[in-house]
Write a protein that holds these residues in place. Structure first.
Motif, PDB file in Angstrom:
ATOM      1  N   PRO A  77       6.638 -62.131 -34.135  1.00 46.23           N
ATOM      2  CA  PRO A  77       5.389 -61.399 -34.356  1.00 46.23           C
ATOM      3  C   PRO A  77       5.483 -60.327 -35.446  1.00 46.23           C
ATOM      4  O   PRO A  77       6.561 -59.812 -35.751  1.00 46.23           O
ATOM      5  N   ILE A  78       4.322 -59.961 -35.962  1.00 48.51           N
ATOM      6  CA  ILE A  78       4.232 -59.013 -37.064  1.00 48.51           C
ATOM      7  C   ILE A  78       4.118 -57.574 -36.566  1.00 48.51           C
ATOM      8  O   ILE A  78       4.752 -56.680 -37.094  1.00 48.51           O
ATOM      9  N   THR A  79       3.309 -57.365 -35.537  1.00 46.44           N
ATOM     10  CA  THR A  79       3.031 -56.010 -35.078  1.00 46.44           C
ATOM     11  C   THR A  79       4.152 -55.470 -34.203  1.00 46.44           C
ATOM     12  O   THR A  79       4.922 -56.229 -33.604  1.00 46.44           O
ATOM     13  N   TRP A  80       4.208 -54.144 -34.111  1.00 50.35           N
ATOM     14  CA  TRP A  80       5.224 -53.497 -33.283  1.00 50.35           C
ATOM     15  C   TRP A  80       5.038 -53.867 -31.822  1.00 50.35           C
ATOM     16  O   TRP A  80       5.989 -54.182 -31.123  1.00 50.35           O
ATOM     17  N   LYS A  81       3.785 -53.861 -31.355  1.00 54.11           N
ATOM     18  CA  LYS A  81       3.488 -54.237 -29.976  1.00 54.11           C
ATOM     19  C   LYS A  81       3.843 -55.711 -29.737  1.00 54.11           C
ATOM     20  O   LYS A  81       4.380 -56.068 -28.687  1.00 54.11           O
ATOM     21  N   GLY A  82       3.587 -56.548 -30.723  1.00 61.51           N
ATOM     22  CA  GLY A  82       3.935 -57.962 -30.621  1.00 61.51           C
ATOM     23  C   GLY A  82       5.440 -58.175 -30.542  1.00 61.51           C
ATOM     24  O   GLY A  82       5.925 -59.027 -29.804  1.00 61.51           O
ATOM     25  N   LYS A  83       6.192 -57.374 -31.305  1.00 61.07           N
ATOM     26  CA  LYS A  83       7.656 -57.462 -31.260  1.00 61.07           C
ATOM     27  C   LYS A  83       8.179 -57.076 -29.878  1.00 61.07           C
ATOM     28  O   LYS A  83       9.133 -57.676 -29.376  1.00 61.07           O
ATOM     29  N   LEU A  84       7.552 -56.064 -29.241  1.00 64.06           N
ATOM     30  CA  LEU A  84       7.936 -55.682 -27.882  1.00 64.06           C
ATOM     31  C   LEU A  84       7.659 -56.809 -26.887  1.00 64.06           C
ATOM     32  O   LEU A  84       8.507 -57.140 -26.059  1.00 64.06           O
ATOM     33  N   VAL A  85       6.471 -57.391 -26.988  1.00 62.62           N
ATOM     34  CA  VAL A  85       6.100 -58.501 -26.100  1.00 62.62           C
ATOM     35  C   VAL A  85       7.058 -59.670 -26.306  1.00 62.62           C
ATOM     36  O   VAL A  85       7.532 -60.282 -25.342  1.00 62.62           O
TER      37      VAL A  85
END
Length: 165
Positions: A99-107
């Protein structure tokens, strides 16, 4: 015996290596399963240089640690053995398939951690890191879609058939 190579189960299967041996690489195993300290140092270097985001590796390792703690497993042994360090720092942080977003990287990292734990705990295969990353890569477009933010000041497109005359 004159043998050049000996095959045996890795430390993740046997559970017979010490923490020191796992940290320093004084144990058998596939590439990336030995010398956890070198993998950690390499991952920290990449984070300091801002080549990778710390979100995915920390979420991945943290999720595996938490789930193993809840399950009553040896958390440190689970973190240091197998390909977890290699996967968390060098495979799960691939630019193209994550994923691109920081929240996406966490998920993404948490999903990898959950799947790794489930495969190691309940599956017939002792590892699970590479499978979990591959399975989460399939979900990357959906994670991106749900974690993207809309641009500030963006106007939603009007529905067809409506006019403001």
């Amino acid at each position: 015996s004159g043998a050049d190579v000996i095959t045996a189960a890795t430390p993740l299967v046997t559970g017979n290596a010490s923490y020191r041996d796992l940290l320093l690489g004084n144990t058998g195993g596939c590439i990336g399963e030995t010398c956890a300290i070198a993998l950690i140092l390499g991952g920290v270097y990449l984070m300091i240089r801002r080549i990778i985001s710390p979100a995915t590796p920390l979420a991945f390792l943290g999720t595996v640690a938490l789930l193993n703690l809840i399950a009553g497993n040896d958390v440190l042994y689970q973190l240091l053995s197998g390909g977890l360090m290699l996967g968390a720092f060098f495979m799960a942080t691939d630019y193209v398939t994550t994923p691109i977003t920081w929240k996406g990287k966490l998920v993404f990292g948490m999903g990898c951690g959950v799947m790794t734990f489930l495969i190691r705990q309940f599956g017939g295969y002792p590892e699970g890191v590479s499978f979990s990353i591959l399975l989460m890569n399939i979900l990357t477009p959906y994670i991106d879609r749900f974690t993207m933010t809309s641009p500030l000041g963006a106007v939603k497109p009007e529905k067809e058939g409506k006019s403001h005359a």
